[in-house]
Design a protein around this motif. Sequence first.
Motif, PDB file in Angstrom:
ATOM      1  N   LEU A  80     -34.828  47.453  74.918  1.00 55.41           N
ATOM      2  CA  LEU A  80     -34.153  47.304  73.625  1.00 55.41           C
ATOM      3  C   LEU A  80     -34.712  46.125  72.838  1.00 55.41           C
ATOM      4  CD1 LEU A  80     -30.434  47.986  74.649  1.00 55.41           C
ATOM      5  CD2 LEU A  80     -31.962  49.495  73.382  1.00 55.41           C
ATOM      6  N   ALA A  81     -35.042  45.059  73.540  1.00 55.74           N
ATOM      7  CA  ALA A  81     -35.638  43.908  72.858  1.00 55.74           C
ATOM      8  C   ALA A  81     -36.990  44.269  72.254  1.00 55.74           C
ATOM      9  CB  ALA A  81     -35.789  42.742  73.836  1.00 55.74           C
ATOM     10  N   ILE A  82     -37.758  45.060  72.975  1.00 62.44           N
ATOM     11  CA  ILE A  82     -39.058  45.496  72.457  1.00 62.44           C
ATOM     12  C   ILE A  82     -38.863  46.392  71.235  1.00 62.44           C
ATOM     13  CG2 ILE A  82     -41.097  46.883  72.991  1.00 62.44           C
ATOM     14  CD1 ILE A  82     -40.874  45.911  75.876  1.00 62.44           C
ATOM     15  N   ASP A  83     -37.889  47.291  71.296  1.00 61.76           N
ATOM     16  CA  ASP A  83     -37.624  48.196  70.180  1.00 61.76           C
ATOM     17  C   ASP A  83     -37.160  47.443  68.933  1.00 61.76           C
ATOM     18  OD1 ASP A  83     -38.369  50.464  71.488  1.00 61.76           O
ATOM     19  OD2 ASP A  83     -36.358  51.013  72.138  1.00 61.76           O
ATOM     20  N   ALA A  84     -36.448  46.334  69.122  1.00 60.91           N
ATOM     21  CA  ALA A  84     -35.893  45.602  67.978  1.00 60.91           C
ATOM     22  C   ALA A  84     -36.950  44.814  67.220  1.00 60.91           C
ATOM     23  CB  ALA A  84     -34.800  44.649  68.458  1.00 60.91           C
ATOM     24  N   TYR A  85     -38.105  44.583  67.830  1.00 59.28           N
ATOM     25  CA  TYR A  85     -39.144  43.754  67.192  1.00 59.28           C
ATOM     26  C   TYR A  85     -39.607  44.374  65.875  1.00 59.28           C
ATOM     27  CZ  TYR A  85     -43.471  41.038  66.758  1.00 59.28           C
ATOM     28  OH  TYR A  85     -44.467  40.223  66.303  1.00 59.28           O
ATOM     29  N   GLY A  86     -39.893  45.675  65.886  1.00 59.04           N
ATOM     30  CA  GLY A  86     -40.418  46.344  64.699  1.00 59.04           C
ATOM     31  C   GLY A  86     -39.459  46.340  63.524  1.00 59.04           C
ATOM     32  N   PRO A  87     -38.211  46.822  63.686  1.00 55.29           N
ATOM     33  CA  PRO A  87     -37.278  46.821  62.556  1.00 55.29           C
ATOM     34  C   PRO A  87     -36.998  45.429  61.984  1.00 55.29           C
ATOM     35  CG  PRO A  87     -36.476  48.256  64.302  1.00 55.29           C
ATOM     36  CD  PRO A  87     -37.654  47.534  64.850  1.00 55.29           C
ATOM     37  N   ILE A  88     -36.950  44.408  62.838  1.00 53.17           N
ATOM     38  CA  ILE A  88     -36.718  43.049  62.343  1.00 53.17           C
ATOM     39  C   ILE A  88     -37.877  42.611  61.451  1.00 53.17           C
ATOM     40  CG2 ILE A  88     -36.539  40.634  63.029  1.00 53.17           C
ATOM     41  CD1 ILE A  88     -35.003  41.567  65.510  1.00 53.17           C
ATOM     42  N   SER A  89     -39.097  42.865  61.892  1.00 51.43           N
ATOM     43  CA  SER A  89     -40.269  42.502  61.087  1.00 51.43           C
ATOM     44  C   SER A  89     -40.306  43.302  59.794  1.00 51.43           C
ATOM     45  CB  SER A  89     -41.548  42.740  61.888  1.00 51.43           C
ATOM     46  OG  SER A  89     -41.534  41.998  63.091  1.00 51.43           O
ATOM     47  N   ASP A  90     -39.960  44.579  59.869  1.00 54.57           N
ATOM     48  CA  ASP A  90     -39.959  45.421  58.672  1.00 54.57           C
ATOM     49  C   ASP A  90     -38.925  44.933  57.660  1.00 54.57           C
ATOM     50  OD1 ASP A  90     -40.508  47.412  56.905  1.00 54.57           O
ATOM     51  OD2 ASP A  90     -39.840  49.057  58.168  1.00 54.57           O
ATOM     52  N   ASN A  91     -37.727  44.609  58.137  1.00 55.18           N
ATOM     53  CA  ASN A  91     -36.696  44.088  57.241  1.00 55.18           C
ATOM     54  C   ASN A  91     -37.080  42.736  56.653  1.00 55.18           C
ATOM     55  OD1 ASN A  91     -35.207  46.334  57.735  1.00 55.18           O
ATOM     56  ND2 ASN A  91     -33.546  45.320  58.831  1.00 55.18           N
ATOM     57  N   ALA A  92     -37.743  41.912  57.448  1.00 52.86           N
ATOM     58  CA  ALA A  92     -38.191  40.611  56.936  1.00 52.86           C
ATOM     59  C   ALA A  92     -39.159  40.803  55.774  1.00 52.86           C
ATOM     60  CB  ALA A  92     -38.844  39.802  58.052  1.00 52.86           C
ATOM     61  N   ASP A 127     -45.031  43.947  61.496  1.00 53.24           N
ATOM     62  CA  ASP A 127     -44.421  45.272  61.542  1.00 53.24           C
ATOM     63  C   ASP A 127     -45.346  46.271  62.222  1.00 53.24           C
ATOM     64  OD1 ASP A 127     -42.646  47.342  61.150  1.00 53.24           O
ATOM     65  OD2 ASP A 127     -43.307  47.724  59.098  1.00 53.24           O
ATOM     66  N   ALA A 128     -46.642  46.177  61.940  1.00 51.87           N
ATOM     67  CA  ALA A 128     -47.610  47.060  62.594  1.00 51.87           C
ATOM     68  C   ALA A 128     -47.603  46.846  64.106  1.00 51.87           C
ATOM     69  CB  ALA A 128     -49.010  46.824  62.028  1.00 51.87           C
ATOM     70  N   ALA A 129     -47.541  45.579  64.513  1.00 55.02           N
ATOM     71  CA  ALA A 129     -47.429  45.295  65.949  1.00 55.02           C
ATOM     72  C   ALA A 129     -46.108  45.813  66.504  1.00 55.02           C
ATOM     73  CB  ALA A 129     -47.557  43.790  66.192  1.00 55.02           C
ATOM     74  N   GLY A 130     -45.049  45.711  65.689  1.00 56.08           N
ATOM     75  CA  GLY A 130     -43.748  46.200  66.122  1.00 56.08           C
ATOM     76  C   GLY A 130     -43.732  47.703  66.318  1.00 56.08           C
ATOM     77  N   ASN A 131     -44.469  48.438  65.499  1.00 57.06           N
ATOM     78  CA  ASN A 131     -44.546  49.882  65.689  1.00 57.06           C
ATOM     79  C   ASN A 131     -45.181  50.230  67.030  1.00 57.06           C
ATOM     80  OD1 ASN A 131     -43.371  50.577  63.224  1.00 57.06           O
ATOM     81  ND2 ASN A 131     -45.331  50.476  62.138  1.00 57.06           N
ATOM     82  N   THR A 132     -46.183  49.453  67.420  1.00 58.84           N
ATOM     83  CA  THR A 132     -46.837  49.698  68.705  1.00 58.84           C
ATOM     84  C   THR A 132     -45.916  49.355  69.868  1.00 58.84           C
ATOM     85  OG1 THR A 132     -48.950  49.169  67.669  1.00 58.84           O
ATOM     86  CG2 THR A 132     -48.883  49.209  70.062  1.00 58.84           C
ATOM     87  N   THR A 133     -45.271  48.186  69.793  1.00 61.97           N
ATOM     88  CA  THR A 133     -44.356  47.811  70.876  1.00 61.97           C
ATOM     89  C   THR A 133     -43.157  48.750  70.936  1.00 61.97           C
ATOM     90  OG1 THR A 133     -43.231  46.245  69.401  1.00 61.97           O
ATOM     91  CG2 THR A 133     -45.022  45.392  70.756  1.00 61.97           C
ATOM     92  N   ALA A 134     -42.694  49.244  69.770  1.00 62.61           N
ATOM     93  CA  ALA A 134     -41.579  50.188  69.770  1.00 62.61           C
ATOM     94  C   ALA A 134     -41.967  51.491  70.437  1.00 62.61           C
ATOM     95  CB  ALA A 134     -41.116  50.444  68.342  1.00 62.61           C
TER      96      ALA A 134
END
Length: 288
Positions: free
Chosen positions: A19-31, A52-59
């Motif tokens: 869940l922590a990994i999944d949350a990385y992308g949306p947080i960066s996108d919202n920022a 956000d691009a990195a967050g998509n990969t980790t998600a």
Amino acid sequence: MYGIAVAALGMLSTIATGLAIDAYGPISDNAGGIAEMAGMSHRIRERTDALDAAGNTTAAIGKGYAIGSAALVSLALFGAFVSRASISTVDVLTPKVFIGLIVGAMLPYWFSAMTMKSVGSAALKMVEEVRGQFNTIPGLMEGLAKPDYTTCVKISTDASIKEIIPPGALVMLTPLIVGIFFGVETLSGVLAGALVSGVQIAISASNTGGAWDNAKKYIEAGASEHARTLGPKGSEPHKAAVIGNTIGDPLKDTSGPSLNILIKLMAVESLVFAPIFATHGGILFKIF
């Protein structure tokens, strides 16, 4: 089946990390969205896009992990269903089981299509509302008036509740209808087909959706010579990437994760009603 159940428990025990990994992308996108609305410099938006691009990969990694755990859980529940329904073997050459396999493999595609369509219809309603506010609220285009945020939020929340009813009914009613009218053998085929097909589609949806999203960011960033030849914003490759991202977002954020619920919920419901299906199921075969 005991080993499968233990493996599933082990994967689920680390769900907090997933869940922590999944949350990385949306947080960066919202920022990035907040930085753009606040009128911050373009450099900040570039950095949030990279995050956000990195967050998509980790998600995609986190969602793949969740899909794997769902597959193991569903397989363990399938074994429990077969045992409780007193099925000795599941023979795919049997017509009853083969019919169930075909139907079960179709269900994730049907479910994904329904969820994708729901996201599209809700987004269209949002666009129409925003367009109407620009036409009816004086000074909104010039930034002199505030938009009606409440109505926009209401559209999203109402759609999230109403639009999930048909896909939810598909998941909940299928085991009941198959178990009552066709029996436990056909239902075992449905569960096996939905499990195999659902896992493949969920993994594909998460990876391809993230790839489409990152493709748009790749063109917009222009960090390489190849990216600069495809850009800038407004070019034909960029327009194509935007269309791909419009498909990829609901694919990776809606259809992919929700397929985990489909395969697990169908298995749980079948297990709960297994004694009833084994005793009173297969009405059509008994009649004909």
